[in-house]
Scaffold this motif. Structure first.
Motif, PDB file in Angstrom:
ATOM      1  N   LEU A 265      14.513 -38.898 109.380  1.00 15.65           N
ATOM      2  CA  LEU A 265      14.939 -39.951 110.303  1.00 15.65           C
ATOM      3  C   LEU A 265      14.471 -39.649 111.733  1.00 15.65           C
ATOM      4  N   SER A 266      13.849 -40.641 112.362  1.00 10.61           N
ATOM      5  CA  SER A 266      13.463 -40.505 113.770  1.00 10.61           C
ATOM      6  C   SER A 266      14.003 -41.704 114.526  1.00 10.61           C
ATOM      7  N   LEU A 267      14.611 -41.473 115.661  1.00 12.01           N
ATOM      8  CA  LEU A 267      15.059 -42.587 116.490  1.00 12.01           C
ATOM      9  C   LEU A 267      15.394 -42.098 117.888  1.00 12.01           C
ATOM     10  N   THR A 268      15.442 -43.051 118.817  1.00 10.15           N
ATOM     11  CA  THR A 268      15.775 -42.738 120.201  1.00 10.15           C
ATOM     12  C   THR A 268      16.869 -43.689 120.663  1.00 10.15           C
ATOM     13  N   ILE A 269      17.840 -43.140 121.374  1.00  8.12           N
ATOM     14  CA  ILE A 269      18.900 -43.971 121.944  1.00  8.12           C
ATOM     15  C   ILE A 269      18.949 -43.676 123.440  1.00  8.12           C
ATOM     16  N   ASN A 270      18.854 -44.721 124.247  1.00  3.23           N
ATOM     17  CA  ASN A 270      18.818 -44.514 125.694  1.00  3.23           C
ATOM     18  C   ASN A 270      20.166 -44.078 126.240  1.00  3.23           C
ATOM     19  N   ALA A 271      20.113 -43.391 127.353  1.00  2.65           N
ATOM     20  CA  ALA A 271      21.350 -43.014 128.021  1.00  2.65           C
ATOM     21  C   ALA A 271      22.099 -44.283 128.409  1.00  2.65           C
ATOM     22  N   GLY A 272      23.404 -44.263 128.162  1.00  8.66           N
ATOM     23  CA  GLY A 272      24.219 -45.403 128.554  1.00  8.66           C
ATOM     24  C   GLY A 272      24.178 -46.575 127.596  1.00  8.66           C
ATOM     25  N   ALA A 273      23.571 -46.385 126.427  1.00  9.61           N
ATOM     26  CA  ALA A 273      23.499 -47.491 125.470  1.00  9.61           C
ATOM     27  C   ALA A 273      24.743 -47.533 124.603  1.00  9.61           C
ATOM     28  N   LEU A 274      25.042 -48.718 124.098  1.00 12.10           N
ATOM     29  CA  LEU A 274      26.100 -48.854 123.086  1.00 12.10           C
ATOM     30  C   LEU A 274      25.422 -49.304 121.806  1.00 12.10           C
ATOM     31  N   VAL A 275      25.382 -48.385 120.848  1.00 15.06           N
ATOM     32  CA  VAL A 275      24.608 -48.626 119.635  1.00 15.06           C
ATOM     33  C   VAL A 275      25.540 -48.637 118.435  1.00 15.06           C
ATOM     34  N   ALA A 276      25.350 -49.627 117.575  1.00 14.67           N
ATOM     35  CA  ALA A 276      26.117 -49.674 116.330  1.00 14.67           C
ATOM     36  C   ALA A 276      25.222 -49.220 115.192  1.00 14.67           C
ATOM     37  N   ILE A 277      25.828 -48.502 114.239  1.00 10.69           N
ATOM     38  CA  ILE A 277      25.070 -48.064 113.072  1.00 10.69           C
ATOM     39  C   ILE A 277      25.728 -48.641 111.829  1.00 10.69           C
ATOM     40  N   MET A 278      24.937 -49.344 111.035  1.00 14.23           N
ATOM     41  CA  MET A 278      25.464 -49.943 109.816  1.00 14.23           C
ATOM     42  C   MET A 278      24.675 -49.410 108.628  1.00 14.23           C
ATOM     43  N   GLY A 279      25.167 -49.717 107.445  1.00 14.10           N
ATOM     44  CA  GLY A 279      24.467 -49.286 106.254  1.00 14.10           C
ATOM     45  C   GLY A 279      25.438 -49.096 105.119  1.00 14.10           C
ATOM     46  N   PRO A 280      24.935 -49.133 103.891  1.00 14.82           N
ATOM     47  CA  PRO A 280      25.829 -48.987 102.741  1.00 14.82           C
ATOM     48  C   PRO A 280      26.472 -47.603 102.708  1.00 14.82           C
TER      49      PRO A 280
ATOM     50  N   HIS B 274      31.714 -48.169 128.008  1.00 19.08           N
ATOM     51  CA  HIS B 274      30.264 -48.237 128.076  1.00 19.08           C
ATOM     52  C   HIS B 274      29.828 -48.892 129.386  1.00 19.08           C
ATOM     53  N   ALA B 275      30.429 -50.037 129.693  1.00 17.15           N
ATOM     54  CA  ALA B 275      29.985 -50.814 130.844  1.00 17.15           C
ATOM     55  C   ALA B 275      30.435 -50.180 132.154  1.00 17.15           C
ATOM     56  N   ASP B 276      31.697 -49.748 132.188  1.00 12.80           N
ATOM     57  CA  ASP B 276      32.242 -49.296 133.461  1.00 12.80           C
ATOM     58  C   ASP B 276      31.921 -47.849 133.754  1.00 12.80           C
ATOM     59  N   PHE B 277      31.850 -47.036 132.695  1.00 10.00           N
ATOM     60  CA  PHE B 277      31.616 -45.619 132.916  1.00 10.00           C
ATOM     61  C   PHE B 277      30.235 -45.167 132.462  1.00 10.00           C
ATOM     62  N   GLY B 278      29.494 -46.101 131.903  1.00  7.33           N
ATOM     63  CA  GLY B 278      28.118 -45.794 131.537  1.00  7.33           C
ATOM     64  C   GLY B 278      27.968 -44.774 130.435  1.00  7.33           C
ATOM     65  N   LYS B 279      28.966 -44.682 129.567  1.00  5.02           N
ATOM     66  CA  LYS B 279      28.870 -43.719 128.462  1.00  5.02           C
ATOM     67  C   LYS B 279      27.839 -44.169 127.434  1.00  5.02           C
ATOM     68  N   THR B 280      27.159 -43.201 126.852  1.00  3.41           N
ATOM     69  CA  THR B 280      26.365 -43.476 125.663  1.00  3.41           C
ATOM     70  C   THR B 280      27.335 -43.507 124.492  1.00  3.41           C
ATOM     71  N   ILE B 281      27.353 -44.616 123.770  1.00  2.00           N
ATOM     72  CA  ILE B 281      28.305 -44.723 122.666  1.00  2.00           C
ATOM     73  C   ILE B 281      27.561 -45.043 121.382  1.00  2.00           C
ATOM     74  N   VAL B 282      27.813 -44.229 120.356  1.00  2.00           N
ATOM     75  CA  VAL B 282      27.252 -44.495 119.045  1.00  2.00           C
ATOM     76  C   VAL B 282      28.418 -44.740 118.102  1.00  2.00           C
ATOM     77  N   MET B 283      28.406 -45.932 117.485  1.00  2.00           N
ATOM     78  CA  MET B 283      29.551 -46.334 116.683  1.00  2.00           C
ATOM     79  C   MET B 283      29.086 -46.728 115.282  1.00  2.00           C
ATOM     80  N   VAL B 284      29.642 -46.028 114.286  1.00  2.00           N
ATOM     81  CA  VAL B 284      29.343 -46.381 112.898  1.00  2.00           C
ATOM     82  C   VAL B 284      30.343 -47.436 112.460  1.00  2.00           C
ATOM     83  N   THR B 285      29.867 -48.477 111.787  1.00  2.00           N
ATOM     84  CA  THR B 285      30.812 -49.495 111.342  1.00  2.00           C
ATOM     85  C   THR B 285      30.288 -50.227 110.118  1.00  2.00           C
ATOM     86  N   HIS B 286      31.222 -50.723 109.336  1.00  2.66           N
ATOM     87  CA  HIS B 286      30.873 -51.580 108.200  1.00  2.66           C
ATOM     88  C   HIS B 286      31.052 -53.042 108.567  1.00  2.66           C
ATOM     89  N   ASP B 287      31.677 -53.270 109.697  1.00  2.76           N
ATOM     90  CA  ASP B 287      32.134 -54.610 110.053  1.00  2.76           C
ATOM     91  C   ASP B 287      31.111 -55.275 110.975  1.00  2.76           C
TER      92      ASP B 287
END
Ligand SMILES: Nc1ncnc2c1ncn2[C@@H]1O[C@H](COP(=O)(O)OP(=O)(O)OP(=O)(O)O)[C@@H](O)[C@H]1O
Ligand SMILES: [Mg+2]
Lengths: 407, 238
Positions: free
Chosen positions: B28-43, B192-205
């Protein structure tokens, strides 16, 4: 919307102290008070017994040490403990050292097998040579008046504090014993001395000339003795005399077996039951059981908390601190339980007068700091042992698996 | 306002179960920018949690490189990872994983116990975190006295109290009803918006995923799709 001052969010250096988890530790102990309580009691009861058993061993060990200092050699018939030796044996032993360099005195004794009439209470009753008894048993510390009464009163008896307490005897009292050995004499005695801390507590010494005369008056023979005590002047002399005496009577009709007082007593005690050995193995069993009980309950309580321990690690707590947390909880619980058992037992032993517990057949344990320290040490060791495995599990715990398992 | 970017290069993570080799992540290769809010989905079983654990330094890859900000995680020892985690990552789990014997405030304080810090300072941070998640009035409640949503908010407060660079959330709303989920997701958006955190969130929803600027789809340990969510990507304001 809360406003945050960004500057004070900067984190200082990592700290390395462990005190901060103490609170978590204490809360963990009170998390399930019933289980904590039961585990503590599971520790407390055997620990109490352990202190008692250990105190008993200490008392017996002390008695043995005291005996050793008395440098007494027991000479008996080689064939049987109850076998007889001729009266001449005493004189022959004395002739081994006419100058009294190596032995101080020799006292011959004869079993009486006396029982307090109308009871089942058979005493360790021995008829002793009147002249040498106070010397051989100088540790009884007969005062000059007591010594004088022993010499002048034919029916004089020196008795253990246990039997005295059981039957409410006091100095100056007339008492009766009935022999359990033919011809079943019934004799009257006059108590001249009660021995403090008598071991065994049911000793009853009296004069052999009185027994001999009484037996002969009854038509029986009063000659012969069962046991000859030789008070020596040094341990080396004792060992030498032991060899010489047995050599002297070897191949004679009355072969002897000589041994020091402790060997004699332990041989005697083993005939009844090995009490120190029993106490020791009881203590071992007890320790084994608490280790199992405590270990099991620790394991159960930590297994339920696997994911919680994993969270500590995920948050960045070093594995060794999680290890410490688990071990400390186990140790604390063990310590708590041990104290719960040890403190009341030790306090009881220290405060309840020994005189209240003593009886003809039972020599009660005395408070012993050694027993308390020993029990506490065992408690700590068991606590550590019981905690090491769960703590190791926590140390090795794969955070990712633990957190996935629950999710 | 610390945040870190994330970069994974050819990451393999294999689990061995007896003789069977399970490739949870398969190059697996990927890049996530600083301060991004990224969702991860998958079976289920596609490697989402595994990815999160690697980014959070809870585990090391079998091969490949994981970089979070300055830190090259694949090269760090377990001890270094542990210390790094305490400073740079906040975890949020589906089951909250609060310590039941501690109050909300004490749970939040827990990560701070690793640092040399006066009690007053810890209290100040805990109070701020409580305020951010809106639970100031519940500071002395035990987890058992809180609702699921409140528990998750305590967990979020615990995750942010050290001001980490990255927040990693594994199905943070998986155990919550729709309305409570929305509250939690709004809270994450705010962080994410106010504090600029990088957030990675796994979800099925999918509704939760819609909060991400970017949605990564994993399948069998590889990146299947990488979607940009235009609606959210623009609305980086609160
Ligand atoms: N410790 C382990 N030993 C063996 N296999 C494992 C281990 N941990 C994870 N796996 C396997 O790795 C694969 C990926 O697991 P992972 O938990 O990352 O999936 P996921 O996408 O998070 O699934 P879910 O949506 O169910 O949480 C799965 O096939 C899983 O069985
Ligand atoms: Mg998962």
């Amino acid at each position: 919307m809360p406003t945050l001052q960004r500057d004070w969010w900067a984190l200082p250096t990592l700290q390395s102290t462990n005190v901060t988890l103490t609170y978590v530790l204490m809360r963990n102990l009170t998390r399930n008070p019933l289980r904590t309580g039961l585990t503590a009691v599971a520790f407390a009861l055997p620990m109490g017994i352990f202190v008692l058993a250990l105190s008993l061993v200490v008392v017996l060990t002390e008695a043995a040490a005291k005996n050793e200092k008395q440098l007494r050699l027991a000479v008996r018939n080689k064939m049987a403990l109850t076998g007889y030796l001729p009266d001449g044996v005493r004189r022959k032993i004395e002739e081994l050292d006419p100058q009294r360099q190596r032995l101080r005195a020799v006292c011959a004794m004869r079993w009486f097998g006396g029982r307090v009439p109308d009871t089942q209470d058979t005493l360790t009753s021995l008829a002793c040579d009147v002249d040498t008894f106070p010397v051989v048993y100088s540790d009884f510390e007969l005062s000059p008046e007591e010594g004088a009464r022993w010499q002048s009163e034919r029916r004089a008896a020196v008795v253990g504090d246990g039997v005295a307490r059981t039957h409410g005897w006091h100095v100056g009292q007339r008492v009766e014993l009935k022999s359990t050995i033919p011809p079943y004499l019934r004799l009257e005695f006059m108590i001249v001395k009660i021995i403090a801390n008598s071991s065994p507590p049911n000793m009853f010494y009296f004069r052999r000339d009185y027994l001999r005369d009484s037996l002969e008056a009854d038509g029986a023979t009063g000659a012969g003795c069962n046991l000859i005590w030789v008070k020596c002047t040094s341990a080396a002399n004792l060992r030498a005399l032991q060899q010489e005496i047995d050599a002297l009577f070897a191949n004679s009709p009355s072969e002897t077996k000589s041994e020091d007082e402790n060997a004699f007593i332990s041989g005697f005690v083993q005939a009844i039951g090995d009490i120190p050995g029993l106490a020791r193995s009881m203590a071992l069993v007890v320790v084994f059981i608490i280790a199992l009980v405590a270990g099991n309950s620790m394991m159960m309580s930590f297994r339920e908390r696997t994911s919680e321990l994993a969270v500590f690690k995920a948050l960045g707590f070093p594995p060794r601190r999680v290890f410490g947390l688990v071990l400390a909880e186990s140790l604390l619980l063990a310590l708590l339980g041990s104290l719960l058992g040890i403190v009341p037992t030790a306090t009881g032993l220290a405060l309840i007068p020994r005189q209240m517990l003593i009886s003809a057949s039972f020599s009660p344990p005395r408070f012993s700091a050694l027993a308390v320290v020993g029990a506490l040490t065992i408690g700590i060791v068991v606590g550590l042992l019981a905690g090491v495995w769960p703590a190791y599990q926590a140390l090795r715990l794969r955070t990712t698996d633990a957190l996935r398992r629950v999710a | 306002m610390s945040a870190a970017d994330i970069e994974l290069v050819e990451v393999h993570k294999h689990y061995r179960k007896g003789r069977i080799d399970i490739p949870a992540l398969d190059g697996l290769s990927l890049t996530i920018n600083a301060g991004a809010l990224v969702a991860i989905m998958g079976p289920s079983g596609s490697g989402k949690s595994t990815l999160l654990h690697l980014v959070g330094g809870l585990d090391s890859p079998t091969s490949g490189a994981v970089r979070v900000g300055e830190a090259q995680l694949a090269r760090m020892s377990e001890r270094e990872l542990t210390a790094w985690r305490s400073r740079h990552v906040g975890f949020i789990f589906q089951m909250y994983h609060l310590v039941p014997v501690l109050t909300a405030a004490q749970n939040i304080e827990l990560p701070l116990l690793l640092f040399h810090m006066p009690a007053s300072e810890r209290r100040r941070r805990v109070d701020t975190a409580l305020e951010v998640v809106g639970l100031t009035d519940r500071r002395d409640h035990r987890p058992s006295q809180l609702s699921g949503g409140q528990e998750q908010r305590v967990a979020i407060a615990r995750a942010i109290v050290t001001d980490p660079d990255v927040l990693l959330a594994d199905e943070p709303t998986g155990d919550l009803d729709a309305k409570t989920s929305e509250e939690i997701l709004n809270l994450l958006s705010l962080l994410h918006a106010d504090f600029g955190k990088t957030i990675v969130m796994v979800t099925h929803d999918p509704r939760a995923a819609a909060y991400g600027q970017r949605v990564l789809h994993l399948d069998k340990g590889v990146l299947d799709r990488d979607e940009v969510n235009p609606r959210v990507a623009q609305a980086v304001r609160v």
